[in-house]
Structures are given as structure tokens and as C-alpha cells.
Write a protein that holds these residues in place. Structure first.
Motif, short mmCIF file in Angstrom:
data_model
loop_
_atom_site.label_atom_id
_atom_site.label_comp_id
_atom_site.label_asym_id
_atom_site.label_seq_id
_atom_site.Cartn_x
_atom_site.Cartn_y
_atom_site.Cartn_z
N ALA A 259 0.83 -1.21 0.00
CA ALA A 259 0.00 0.00 0.00
C ALA A 259 0.86 1.25 0.00
O ALA A 259 0.52 2.26 -0.64
CB ALA A 259 -0.93 -0.01 1.21
N ARG A 260 1.98 1.24 0.71
CA ARG A 260 2.83 2.43 0.84
C ARG A 260 3.37 2.90 -0.51
O ARG A 260 3.68 4.08 -0.67
CB ARG A 260 4.00 2.13 1.78
CG ARG A 260 3.59 1.86 3.23
CD ARG A 260 2.99 3.07 3.88
NE ARG A 260 2.60 2.79 5.27
CZ ARG A 260 1.85 3.62 5.99
NH1 ARG A 260 1.41 4.76 5.46
NH2 ARG A 260 1.52 3.31 7.23
N ILE A 261 3.46 1.99 -1.46
CA ILE A 261 3.96 2.35 -2.79
C ILE A 261 3.09 3.41 -3.43
O ILE A 261 3.57 4.29 -4.16
CB ILE A 261 4.02 1.10 -3.69
CG1 ILE A 261 5.00 0.06 -3.12
CG2 ILE A 261 4.39 1.45 -5.12
CD1 ILE A 261 4.95 -1.27 -3.84
N TYR A 262 1.78 3.37 -3.13
CA TYR A 262 0.83 4.24 -3.81
C TYR A 262 0.45 5.47 -3.00
O TYR A 262 -0.30 6.32 -3.50
CB TYR A 262 -0.43 3.43 -4.16
CG TYR A 262 -0.13 2.18 -4.93
CD1 TYR A 262 0.12 2.23 -6.29
CD2 TYR A 262 -0.06 0.94 -4.29
CE1 TYR A 262 0.42 1.08 -7.01
CE2 TYR A 262 0.25 -0.21 -5.00
CZ TYR A 262 0.49 -0.13 -6.35
OH TYR A 262 0.80 -1.28 -7.06
N MET A 263 0.96 5.60 -1.79
CA MET A 263 0.54 6.71 -0.93
C MET A 263 0.95 8.06 -1.48
O MET A 263 0.25 9.06 -1.31
CB MET A 263 1.09 6.53 0.49
CG MET A 263 0.51 5.35 1.26
SD MET A 263 -1.29 5.45 1.51
CE MET A 263 -1.85 4.24 0.31
N GLY A 264 2.09 8.13 -2.14
CA GLY A 264 2.56 9.42 -2.63
C GLY A 264 1.94 9.85 -3.94
O GLY A 264 2.05 11.02 -4.32
N THR A 265 1.30 8.93 -4.63
CA THR A 265 0.78 9.23 -5.96
C THR A 265 -0.74 9.22 -6.04
O THR A 265 -1.31 9.79 -6.98
CB THR A 265 1.33 8.23 -6.99
OG1 THR A 265 1.01 6.89 -6.58
CG2 THR A 265 2.84 8.36 -7.10
N LEU A 266 -1.41 8.58 -5.10
CA LEU A 266 -2.87 8.51 -5.10
C LEU A 266 -3.41 9.11 -3.81
O LEU A 266 -2.77 9.02 -2.75
CB LEU A 266 -3.34 7.05 -5.22
CG LEU A 266 -3.01 6.33 -6.53
CD1 LEU A 266 -3.40 4.86 -6.45
CD2 LEU A 266 -3.72 6.99 -7.71
#
Length: 305
Positions: free
Chosen positions: A251-258
Motif C-alpha cells: 500500500a505504501r507504494i501508492y501513498m505518494g501518488t494517489l
């Protein structure tokens, strides 16, 4: 006895396709020639590989035994070709070979990029061939010699494979930033299932875990849709179509972009153990043994990606 690789590949194709015609097309050979090669293989081995009837051909126990051995032989032959190609191109130093790895999506998205990066930096002449599969398929593939190393969820997969601890992960809930639950520090499953869910596909271990855990608590999740990857899951959640449960590291992979929030799932089963799976340590080539040991070392940071 002269067993040629073309016939062995054809035999493996027949076993995997469950039809001579499809196997012949896959191996670019006429069906009549394929049937003749299989008959010659049986004659050479002096064993019946298929029982033939007006309903088709069925593999015998000998065929399943040969399948495992044939895959191993063909894998070794592919390794010879790979290493000799490297030498022909002028390479002389370093470990050589190839390793077949199958891993579930949790391992691939959270841990493998950094680990494979560091391993291949140390051993640039090693060819690592990675496929994503679900855990049950991974265990079967390792047992059947389709893969050397598997990375999967902890479970019971039978006596034909050996498991050792690989990594731990923790499940979390992803919600849109504007969602009423976004300010929560942790969530119980009963709070999550009050809302529509975006789930993983039906064969995924994560889907089975959530469904079983909800049933144990007398809960009925409302799965609005199912997807095949964590990227699709997060995109659907960000679009406000439901909530999602997935490994926190993924989940952390997408926190900065979504526009998402990641919230701790407060359930005992949210802590999961991932395992490394092999047929046996003795079955691994030296390069596969080296990779298996490398994968079980502590995490390393990902660089220059």
C-alpha cells in the motif's frame, strides 16, 4: 538410449496442454509427427506413458514421473545454453547459471525488487526468471520442477516441498483521503465490512483469508468488484468505489501518488508469514542455493530505482 530434447519438450507440452494437437501446435510440429515421436519415446523407455482409447489419451503414473524428470533435464540444458552464450560473448569471471523463481504478488511488490537488485549486482551473469503466481500454484510448480524457488504464504502444501521462513508482512486498509474512516489510527474488520470492498481475484490467498476471517466473525463482506493486482485495487479505492485490504508495504507504494490513507488493520490474522519453498535443499543447483540464502537475509534498501 538416445533421448533428444525436442521429444522431451513435446512430451512436456502434451502433459501441460492435455492434447496432442495443441502440444504439436505449440512446438510447431505436425500432429502425426508428434504422435509418432511419443510412440518412439514409449518404445525407447519400454513403458506405457499414455493409455489410449476412443475418448483420447490419459497419462499414466509413469508419465507423471517422467514429467518431473524431463522438466529438470530441459532446465539444465537451458542453463548450459545460457552459460555458453555468456562465454561466447567474452565473459570469463563470476558465477553463472539461471534460476526459476515463482512468487506471489505480496513478495514481488514488497521485497523482491531490492533483493534481486543486490543479488544481480553481485552476480551479473546469473539469469533470474521470475513469474507471479498464487501460492497454491507456486507450491505445485516447485513440487513438479517447474520452478526452483517459490515465495508464498505460509500454509500446508504437502510433503513434496520444503518451507522455510522468508518475510513477515502486515495487512492494512486503504481508504480515500475524503472517507469518514480516513482519520482512524486502526480499524477492526467489522468496521471495514460496513462499507463496499474492492477485493482481489477469487484464487488469491488474501481473498480467502478475508472471506474466512469474516465468516468466523459472522460478517458478510460486500465485494463490489475483484481485481488482479494491488495497483488496480488502489486505483479503484482512490476513485471512491470501495475500501481495500492489502499488505501495508504494498500500500505504501501508492501513498505518494494517489489520494489514499493507509490504516492499520487491528486483527491477529493481519500479521502474515511468507515462506520460501523448494523441493529440497539438495535439489537446488549451486546458483539456486546461493539465491535462496540471499533471499532469506535481512532486507536491504532499494537503490537507484
Amino acid at each position: 538410449m538416445k533421448l533428444d530434447p525436442i521429444t522431451l519438450r513435446l512430451f512436456v507440452a502434451v502433459m501441460e496442454e492435455s492434447a496432442i494437437a495443441r502440444a504439436a501446435a505449440r512446438e510447431h510440429i505436425a500432429p502425426s509427427a508428434a504422435s509418432r515421436r511419443l510412440a518412439e519415446l514409449e518404445e525407447q523407455l519400454q513403458v506405457e506413458l499414455f493409455t489410449r482409447s476412443n475418448r483420447g489419451s490419459q497419462p499414466t503414473a509413469a508419465a507423471y514421473a517422467l514429467l518431473n524428470m524431463a522438466r529438470g533435464v530441459l532446465n539444465e540444458m537451458d542453463g548450459i545454453a545460457t552459460q555458453m552464450r555468456d562465454y561466447a560473448q567474452g565473459g570469463e569471471q563470476g558465477l553463472r547459471g539461471h534460476v526459476r523463481v515463482m512468487a506471489n504478488i505480496s513478495s514481488i511488490t514488497q521485497f523482491l525488487p531490492a533483493q534481486l537488485q543486490s543479488f544481480m549486482n553481485q552476480h551479473p551473469h546469473v539469469d533470474v526468471r521470475l513469474q507471479e503466481r498464487v501460492s497454491t500454484d507456486i507450491a505445485r510448480a516447485v513440487a513438479d520442477n517447474e520452478a526452483d524457488i517459490g515465495l508464498l504464504n505460509r500454509g500446508s502444501y504437502g510433503s513434496r516441498v520444503t518451507l522455510r521462513p522468508y518475510r513477515c508482512d502486515r495487512l492494512a486498509v486503504v481508504v480515500p483521503q475524503s472517507h469518514p474512516l480516513a482519520r482512524k489510527r486502526s480499524l477492526k474488520l467489522e468496521q471495514v465490512v460496513e462499507h463496499d470492498l474492492i477485493g482481489m481475484h477469487a484464487d488469491s490467498a488474501l481473498n480467502h483469508l478475508i472471506t474466512r476471517s469474516a465468516a468466523d466473525q459472522g460478517l458478510q463482506p460486500r465485494l463490489r468488484m475483484k481485481v488482479t493486482g494491488y495497483d488496480a485495487l488502489c486505483l479503484m479505492v482512490a476513485a471512491g468505489l470501495g475500501l481495500g485490504i492489502l499488505p501495508e508495504g504494498s500500500a505504501r507504494i501508492y501513498m505518494g501518488t494517489l489520494p489514499l490513507h493507509c490504516i492499520r488493520l487491528d486483527e491477529s490474522w493481519a500479521d502474515r508469514q511468507l515462506m520460501l519453498c523448494v523441493r529440497s535443499q539438495d535439489s537446488l543447483s549451486p546458483v539456486a542455493q546461493l539465491l535462496a540464502e540471499h533471499l532469506c537475509q535481512p532486507d536491504e534498501p532499494l537503490k537507484n530505482i
